[in-house]
Motif scaffolding. Sequence first.
Motif, short mmCIF file in Angstrom:
data_model
loop_
_atom_site.label_atom_id
_atom_site.label_comp_id
_atom_site.label_asym_id
_atom_site.label_seq_id
_atom_site.Cartn_x
_atom_site.Cartn_y
_atom_site.Cartn_z
N SER A 2 0.83 -1.20 0.00
CA SER A 2 0.00 0.00 0.00
C SER A 2 0.87 1.25 0.00
CB SER A 2 -0.90 0.00 1.23
OG SER A 2 -1.54 1.25 1.39
N GLN A 7 -2.49 4.24 8.40
CA GLN A 7 -3.95 4.23 8.43
C GLN A 7 -4.39 3.74 9.80
OE1 GLN A 7 -5.83 1.76 5.48
NE2 GLN A 7 -7.83 2.68 5.79
N GLU A 27 -6.18 8.68 7.59
CA GLU A 27 -5.08 8.19 6.76
C GLU A 27 -4.09 9.32 6.57
OE1 GLU A 27 -6.11 6.45 3.06
OE2 GLU A 27 -7.64 5.11 3.89
N ASP A 61 -7.52 -0.38 14.67
CA ASP A 61 -6.55 -1.07 13.82
C ASP A 61 -5.55 -0.06 13.29
OD1 ASP A 61 -7.71 -3.74 13.84
OD2 ASP A 61 -9.35 -2.86 12.69
N SER A 63 -2.36 0.27 10.50
CA SER A 63 -1.59 -0.36 9.42
C SER A 63 -0.55 0.62 8.90
CB SER A 63 -2.50 -0.83 8.29
OG SER A 63 -3.15 0.26 7.66
N TYR A 65 1.74 1.16 5.69
CA TYR A 65 1.84 0.73 4.29
C TYR A 65 1.06 -0.57 4.06
CZ TYR A 65 5.25 4.40 3.48
OH TYR A 65 5.86 5.61 3.36
N GLY A 66 -0.15 -0.60 4.64
CA GLY A 66 -1.07 -1.70 4.37
C GLY A 66 -0.88 -2.95 5.19
N ARG A 67 0.09 -2.94 6.13
CA ARG A 67 0.32 -4.14 6.94
C ARG A 67 0.41 -3.76 8.41
NH1 ARG A 67 5.40 -6.92 4.08
NH2 ARG A 67 5.07 -8.43 5.76
N PRO A 68 0.21 -4.71 9.33
CA PRO A 68 0.27 -4.39 10.77
C PRO A 68 1.63 -3.83 11.17
CG PRO A 68 -0.72 -6.55 10.41
CD PRO A 68 -0.17 -6.12 9.09
N TYR A 69 1.61 -2.96 12.18
CA TYR A 69 2.85 -2.35 12.64
C TYR A 69 3.91 -3.39 13.01
CZ TYR A 69 6.13 -0.13 15.85
OH TYR A 69 7.26 0.29 16.47
N GLU A 71 4.70 -6.01 11.70
CA GLU A 71 5.42 -6.51 10.51
C GLU A 71 6.21 -5.42 9.81
OE1 GLU A 71 2.66 -8.41 7.90
OE2 GLU A 71 1.69 -9.55 9.51
N GLN A 72 6.05 -4.17 10.26
CA GLN A 72 6.64 -3.04 9.53
C GLN A 72 7.50 -2.15 10.44
OE1 GLN A 72 6.21 -3.67 6.42
NE2 GLN A 72 4.45 -2.59 5.60
#
Length: 254
Positions: A2, A7, A27, A61, A63, A65-69, A71-72
């Motif tokens: 993303s 977000q 966002e 929730d 995110s 760049y479109g993934r859970p924190y 993982e990022q």
Amino acid sequence: MSTTPLQISNMSVAYLKKPVLRNVTFEAPEGKLIGIVGPNGAGKSTLIKAALGLIPSLTGDVSIYGRPYAEQRNLVGYVPQRESVDWDFPTHALDVVMMGRYGHLGWFKRPGKAEKKIAMECLEKVGMADFADRQISQLSGGQQQRIFLARALAQDAQLYFMDEPFVGVDAATEKAIITLLNELKMQKKTVLVVHHDLATVKEYFDWVMLLNVQIIAFGPTEHAFTSAKLQETYGGRLTMLDHDNRSALLIDTR
């Protein structure tokens, strides 16, 4: 991946059953400097800490760049409030900055010459290279803040959270910080800054969030940072003064 750096959906946080954030949803656009503004107790620092998982949220929730924190993490840099740091901890400025490289190394690999070189370059950017071997407890407040900014730079993140970076610093450090923020923006990085000085919001930030437990306004500064929205946010009368071509905003909460 993303293209939305951050977000947050329906985030609510409470302390001792008292709501601190209520249904916060937004966002953050890429490559913008975003100021988070509101009165004391509005939930500004709480928003950052909840987004980073440092405090629990009741709902919501997050995110990156479109993934859970979780993982990022390597894409996120964080500069906490200076008052929340134990500055008596026996470590040198260079060691603090090199901590920013650990996310790239993993837990079991020790930083080497390459990491030290990056850390020194980051110290150079914030004007602190000459203090690399200085104990952090021996630094002034402004110098300590620059060290933490250098650590965030060493992370080479895409999204930065900064909690009151301008508080208690001298004019030279404030200028250095805003120069650095603009450099990050030119690199298409996104920076969210908890900020208290209403007089500099228009000068410093592309976007602004007006927050008081819930979001009152969020968007480009010229649209969201209005007298009506500020009065709604602060719950008082607002006076605008002009001095040396700079607008000063005074809130009377009586």
